[in-house]
Scaffold this active site. Structure first.
Site, short mmCIF file in Angstrom:
data_model
loop_
_atom_site.label_atom_id
_atom_site.label_comp_id
_atom_site.label_asym_id
_atom_site.label_seq_id
_atom_site.Cartn_x
_atom_site.Cartn_y
_atom_site.Cartn_z
N GLY A 18 -15.16 -33.96 -24.42
CA GLY A 18 -16.23 -33.59 -25.55
C GLY A 18 -15.78 -32.47 -26.29
O GLY A 18 -16.57 -31.81 -26.97
N GLY A 24 -18.07 -27.85 -27.18
CA GLY A 24 -16.38 -27.90 -27.39
C GLY A 24 -16.01 -27.13 -28.42
O GLY A 24 -14.83 -26.23 -27.97
N TYR A 147 -31.50 -40.90 -20.21
CA TYR A 147 -30.53 -39.56 -20.40
C TYR A 147 -30.85 -38.67 -18.95
O TYR A 147 -29.77 -38.22 -18.65
CB TYR A 147 -30.45 -39.06 -21.70
CG TYR A 147 -29.84 -37.77 -21.91
CD1 TYR A 147 -28.47 -37.85 -22.23
CD2 TYR A 147 -30.25 -36.41 -21.89
CE1 TYR A 147 -27.65 -36.83 -22.46
CE2 TYR A 147 -29.64 -35.37 -22.13
CZ TYR A 147 -28.25 -35.50 -22.42
OH TYR A 147 -27.57 -34.48 -22.57
#
Length: 325
Positions: A18, A24, A147
């Protein structure tokens, strides 16, 4: 980004999944600005380098780079309304990604993995502030249970890899992250970048600014560059399997209304601010304790919220053509 990685003989080869996302890119910026160490080689993967929901592609990317350390950021993410619509997709994709990354890391003998969780994993019915011991004390909020449960399972896997194989796999739990290179999509993004984009459009079009919900829910926001610095500290210094919350203090919690007003001030918006109470507020609060972090880093200085909002707004205005939206 990964194509530019040097395959040298440095003692630490850190693979960031990511790597093209919000966190990131922040880690990459902080490393480039001098936080990297001479023995470290940093490799930032994007979704173009591998489909991490595919076990074979994940193994191939680990075969290629042979990392010694992994910062695992890759995930299917979205804001409140996208989560409510696609709970199954969020569960399945994230479970596949996480299992593939952790299993490949184990098979390749990776020294340390740090995965990124979220405060939405905490129980909906709980006492506040939440801390690291409370993750599994009850169901998460129903709006994003897919999630949330997928992210919780990382904590379970970390514990199991430690007990069965002696692996140093751990996780961090940031509060609401924002900053440059965020997803500024109004429908699918998180609240702060969505509001920045909406304010930009309202200012350009001379319209009022509609904030979804009452504006009363409260959140702890952490600037992506602050989080990046803390991630690097966790990589080098944190020795626990149990997760650690990375967050500003409880006293720095702000309401969505206050956040919207900070954006309005940062962008010089002069129009009307309207709260659309026909839209869901989601979870009212999820106040997290950063006392564990403060025991380790009592003197860490967070960027003041208004300054971080201003830097993010300025970046978005300067990069609105290229920004994700």
């Amino acid at each position: 980004m990964a194509d530019g990685a040097r395959m040298g003989a440095k003692s630490k080869r850190i693979l960031v999944t990511g790597g093209s996302g919000l966190v990131g890119r922040a880690i990459e910026q902080v490393v480039k600005e001098g936080a990297g160490q001479a023995e470290e080689e940093w490799i930032f993967l994007s979704s173009k380098d591998a489909d991490l929901t595919d076990a074979a592609e994940t193994k191939a990317v680990f075969d290629r780079y042979q990392p010694t350390h992994v910062i695992h950021l890759a995930a299917m993410v979205g804001g409140l309304f996208r989560n409510m619509k696609y709970n199954l997709d969020f569960w399945r994709k994230n479970v596949h990604i996480n299992d593939n990354v952790l299993h490949s890391a184990h098979e390749h003998g990776v020294t340390k993995v740090i995965s990124c969780l979220s405060t939405c994993i905490f129980p909906d019915k709980t006492t506040y502030p939440v801390d690291e011991t409370m993750i599994h004390n009850g169901p998460p909020h129903s709006s994003n249970f897919g999630y949330s449960y997928a992210k919780r399972m990382i904590d379970i896997q970390n514990r199991a890899y430690s007990e069965q194989h002696g692996r140093m796999f751990t996780a961090v739990i940031p509060t609401n992250v924002f900053g440059m290179h965020d997803n500024f999509n109004i429908e699918d993004g998180h609240v702060l970048p969505g509001l920045i984009h909406k304010t930009y459009l309202a200012q350009r079009n001379g319209t009022s600014l509609a904030v979804w919900g009452s504006g009363n829910p409260r959140r702890q926001f952490i600037f992506s560059l602050d989080l990046a610095r803390l991630f690097i500290w966790v990589l080098r210094e944190y020795k626990e399997i149990e997760p650690i919350i990375l967050s500003v203090g409880e006293e720095d919690e702000v309401s969505i209304k206050e956040a919207a007003e900070s954006i309005v001030a940062a962008m010089g918006f002069k129009g009307e601010l309207v709260f659309d109470t026909s839209k869901s507020d989601g979870q009212y609060k999820k106040t997290a304790s950063n006392s564990k972090l403060r025991k380790y880093l009592p003197d860490f200085k967070f960027t003041p919220f208004s300054q971080a909002v201003k830097e993010t707004c300025d970046w978005f205005v300067a990069n609105s053509d290229q920004a994700r939206k």
